[in-house]
Scaffold this motif. Structure first.
Motif, PDB file in Angstrom:
ATOM      1  N   ASN A 151       0.817  -1.211   0.000  1.00 46.85           N
ATOM      2  CA  ASN A 151       0.000   0.000   0.000  1.00 46.85           C
ATOM      3  C   ASN A 151       0.852   1.264   0.000  1.00 46.85           C
ATOM      4  O   ASN A 151       0.471   2.245  -0.574  1.00 46.85           O
ATOM      5  CB  ASN A 151      -0.964   0.040   1.180  1.00 46.85           C
ATOM      6  N   GLY A 152       1.988   1.261   0.678  1.00 47.93           N
ATOM      7  CA  GLY A 152       2.903   2.385   0.633  1.00 47.93           C
ATOM      8  C   GLY A 152       4.255   1.851   0.219  1.00 47.93           C
ATOM      9  O   GLY A 152       4.714   0.842   0.714  1.00 47.93           O
ATOM     10  N   GLY A 153       4.949   2.530  -0.715  1.00 49.76           N
ATOM     11  CA  GLY A 153       6.202   2.017  -1.232  1.00 49.76           C
ATOM     12  C   GLY A 153       7.351   2.176  -0.250  1.00 49.76           C
ATOM     13  O   GLY A 153       7.419   3.124   0.515  1.00 49.76           O
ATOM     14  N   ARG A 154       8.270   1.213  -0.278  1.00 51.11           N
ATOM     15  CA  ARG A 154       9.497   1.270   0.498  1.00 51.11           C
ATOM     16  C   ARG A 154      10.631   0.884  -0.436  1.00 51.11           C
ATOM     17  O   ARG A 154      10.491  -0.009  -1.269  1.00 51.11           O
ATOM     18  CB  ARG A 154       9.465   0.287   1.676  1.00 51.11           C
ATOM     19  N   VAL A 155      11.767   1.558  -0.303  1.00 54.29           N
ATOM     20  CA  VAL A 155      12.924   1.208  -1.109  1.00 54.29           C
ATOM     21  C   VAL A 155      14.130   1.080  -0.187  1.00 54.29           C
ATOM     22  O   VAL A 155      14.317   1.878   0.732  1.00 54.29           O
ATOM     23  CB  VAL A 155      13.181   2.250  -2.216  1.00 54.29           C
ATOM     24  N   TYR A 156      14.927   0.040  -0.420  1.00 54.77           N
ATOM     25  CA  TYR A 156      16.120  -0.212   0.387  1.00 54.77           C
ATOM     26  C   TYR A 156      17.358   0.024  -0.455  1.00 54.77           C
ATOM     27  O   TYR A 156      17.475  -0.503  -1.576  1.00 54.77           O
ATOM     28  CB  TYR A 156      16.110  -1.650   0.905  1.00 54.77           C
ATOM     29  N   ASP A 157      18.287   0.830   0.051  1.00 55.98           N
ATOM     30  CA  ASP A 157      19.553   1.098  -0.620  1.00 55.98           C
ATOM     31  C   ASP A 157      20.631   0.250   0.040  1.00 55.98           C
ATOM     32  O   ASP A 157      20.994   0.480   1.202  1.00 55.98           O
ATOM     33  CB  ASP A 157      19.914   2.580  -0.507  1.00 55.98           C
ATOM     34  N   PRO A 158      21.170  -0.773  -0.664  1.00 52.69           N
ATOM     35  CA  PRO A 158      22.162  -1.655  -0.057  1.00 52.69           C
ATOM     36  C   PRO A 158      23.520  -0.985   0.138  1.00 52.69           C
ATOM     37  O   PRO A 158      24.364  -1.511   0.863  1.00 52.69           O
ATOM     38  CB  PRO A 158      22.260  -2.816  -1.056  1.00 52.69           C
ATOM     39  N   CYS A 159      23.744   0.155  -0.543  1.00 54.46           N
ATOM     40  CA  CYS A 159      25.011   0.871  -0.342  1.00 54.46           C
ATOM     41  C   CYS A 159      24.974   1.656   0.963  1.00 54.46           C
ATOM     42  O   CYS A 159      25.921   1.620   1.755  1.00 54.46           O
ATOM     43  CB  CYS A 159      25.258   1.832  -1.505  1.00 54.46           C
ATOM     44  N   TRP A 183      16.359   2.384   4.475  1.00 51.07           N
ATOM     45  CA  TRP A 183      15.051   2.300   3.845  1.00 51.07           C
ATOM     46  C   TRP A 183      14.512   3.719   3.620  1.00 51.07           C
ATOM     47  O   TRP A 183      14.749   4.607   4.420  1.00 51.07           O
ATOM     48  CB  TRP A 183      14.067   1.545   4.733  1.00 51.07           C
ATOM     49  N   TYR A 184      13.751   3.891   2.520  1.00 53.25           N
ATOM     50  CA  TYR A 184      13.117   5.172   2.231  1.00 53.25           C
ATOM     51  C   TYR A 184      11.664   4.933   1.826  1.00 53.25           C
ATOM     52  O   TYR A 184      11.314   3.868   1.302  1.00 53.25           O
ATOM     53  CB  TYR A 184      13.815   5.886   1.069  1.00 53.25           C
ATOM     54  N   ASN A 185      10.824   5.944   2.037  1.00 57.32           N
ATOM     55  CA  ASN A 185       9.484   5.916   1.466  1.00 57.32           C
ATOM     56  C   ASN A 185       9.625   6.140  -0.028  1.00 57.32           C
ATOM     57  O   ASN A 185      10.411   6.965  -0.478  1.00 57.32           O
ATOM     58  CB  ASN A 185       8.608   7.013   2.076  1.00 57.32           C
ATOM     59  N   PHE A 186       8.846   5.395  -0.804  1.00 56.41           N
ATOM     60  CA  PHE A 186       9.019   5.449  -2.253  1.00 56.41           C
ATOM     61  C   PHE A 186       7.695   5.076  -2.903  1.00 56.41           C
ATOM     62  O   PHE A 186       7.436   3.922  -3.176  1.00 56.41           O
ATOM     63  CB  PHE A 186      10.106   4.465  -2.653  1.00 56.41           C
ATOM     64  N   ASP A 187       6.850   6.061  -3.180  1.00 50.76           N
ATOM     65  CA  ASP A 187       5.507   5.762  -3.649  1.00 50.76           C
ATOM     66  C   ASP A 187       5.081   6.759  -4.713  1.00 50.76           C
ATOM     67  O   ASP A 187       5.713   7.801  -4.891  1.00 50.76           O
ATOM     68  CB  ASP A 187       4.519   5.790  -2.485  1.00 50.76           C
ATOM     69  N   SER A 188       4.002   6.464  -5.415  1.00 52.24           N
ATOM     70  CA  SER A 188       3.480   7.356  -6.436  1.00 52.24           C
ATOM     71  C   SER A 188       1.985   7.166  -6.574  1.00 52.24           C
ATOM     72  O   SER A 188       1.503   6.041  -6.662  1.00 52.24           O
ATOM     73  CB  SER A 188       4.148   7.079  -7.785  1.00 52.24           C
ATOM     74  N   PRO A 243      10.496  -0.063   7.656  1.00 54.57           N
ATOM     75  CA  PRO A 243       9.358   0.632   8.279  1.00 54.57           C
ATOM     76  C   PRO A 243       8.045   0.206   7.649  1.00 54.57           C
ATOM     77  O   PRO A 243       7.351   1.001   7.023  1.00 54.57           O
ATOM     78  CB  PRO A 243       9.672   2.099   7.991  1.00 54.57           C
ATOM     79  N   CYS A 244       7.710  -1.060   7.796  1.00 52.12           N
ATOM     80  CA  CYS A 244       6.499  -1.600   7.183  1.00 52.12           C
ATOM     81  C   CYS A 244       5.319  -1.512   8.141  1.00 52.12           C
ATOM     82  O   CYS A 244       5.493  -1.534   9.353  1.00 52.12           O
ATOM     83  CB  CYS A 244       6.688  -3.065   6.796  1.00 52.12           C
TER      84      CYS A 244
END
Length: 344
Positions: free
Chosen positions: A41-49, A53-58, A315-316
């Motif tokens: 329902n809300g996007g999450r993106v993980y940066d392995p570098c 985690w970030y919010n990432f939605d549209s 942050p789910c």
């Protein structure tokens, strides 16, 4: 080739209003400039570098879109309620494009999606494998498979394969590696084989397609196909059947049309991850696994054969406080590489 720097991603990611993702059913990125997008329902993106985690939605992408395929900096999404509606775009640039409708609008039982980007020409290929059945007397099923290919250079669809495949059912899993579309078919969900569909020279018949098929070495309750640097990797959930095999997750790599076992997930990790409800993506030498019931991200290094839990929790939304969000979505996702030089 211009790629988004780590500093750019770190500063800009929280402000991107995109959904390059949907927590998926295969794996994810590598510690270069790849990101893993996931959502419920809300996007999450993980940066392995940056290990963040970030919010990432549209708002452009609806929650019913759940099947996804990615290649380098592009992502293709398929609407679960309408398998003929596909979006292709760069999540960083937010340039989502609606593709022409996929041929064959009949009611489907299986609908697989695969995307491949040619980094040299910037052209991309989208493959959709559709499978439906006809019920025969005695409640047996006769299956029909059609493969549809979209080329960005011609901006049109072609259907190089559309034939009966007998009693072999299709699947929702497909991936493109080195110009070959790999796809699961089989007589039973747990007894499936992998067919290799050369996009430059499609098979002329069902017999030629089946003749080159590759059998799975285990009874798998489900499996995901991942393209890791143009090498095919399968992550499968072994179905428990006494006394031969214990339940768990196995990682396999295809070498010369033979599956080679790379590693097995330990029972403790399997239980922590809640193995029957996890997703996975991958890139480079790394596989990433996540579960709707576990806030940690599990990483596997294919080269070093090392498992590692992420230090930062995702942050789910919690199932016990927001149960409807998980019930309304198929838990899915994908990986993408932040790039500014590719567009849909």
């Amino acid at each position: 080739m211009p790629r988004a720097s780590d500093e750019h991603c770190s500063r800009g990611m929280p402000f991107y209003r995109t959904k390059s993702c949907i927590r998926c059913s295969p794996f994810c990125p590598s510690p270069t400039s790849s990101n893993w997008a996931s959502c419920a329902n809300g996007g999450r993106v993980y940066d392995p570098c940056l290990l963040r985690w970030y919010n990432f939605d549209s708002p452009r992408l609806k929650k019913s879109i759940w099947r996804a395929s990615s290649s380098c900096g592009l992502v293709c999404l398929m609407n679960v309620n309408d398998g003929n509606r596909l979006l292709v775009g760069n999540p960083i640039k937010r340039d989502w494009k609606l593709l022409p409708q996929v041929p064959d609008s009949s009611s489907l039982h299986y609908n697989a999606l695969a995307l491949s980007l040619d980094c040299r020409t910037r052209g991309y290929t989208v493959a959709v494998a559709k499978c439906t059945h006809t019920l025969l007397p005695g409640n047996s099923c006769h299956w029909y498979l059609s493969v549809h290919i979209y080329e960005s250079t011609t901006k049109s669809w072609a259907t190089p394969f559309a034939q009966d495949i007998g009693f072999r059912m299709g699947s929702n899993k497909a991936v493109i590696c080195s110009g070959v579309l790999y796809y699961f078919i089989g007589l039973h969900p747990w007894h499936r084989c992998l067919v290799a569909f050369d996009l430059s020279k499609p098979p002329s018949s069902t017999e030629s397609l089946i003749q080159e098929s590759i059998r799975c070495p285990y009874r798998l309750a489900c499996a995901g196909l991942i393209n890791l640097s143009n090498k095919l990797v399968m992550v499968g959930m072994i179905e428990y059947y006494w006394p031969n095999e214990a339940e768990g997750v196995v990682i396999l790599k295809l070498e010369d049309k033979t599956w080679r076992e790379v590693a097995r997930m330990s029972i403790s990790m399997y239980m922590t991850l809640h193995g029957k409800n996890f997703i996975c993506c991958g890139a480079g030498d790394f596989l990433f696994m996540h579960s709707s019931l576990c806030p940690e991200l599990l990483t596997f290094d294919m080269r070093q054969k090392v498992w590692k839990w992420s230090s930062q929790l995702c942050p789910c939304p919690r199932p016990d406080t927001e149960p409807l969000q998980f019930r309304s979505l198929c838990y899915s996702g994908f990986r993408f590489e932040p790039r500014l030089d590719v567009s849909s």
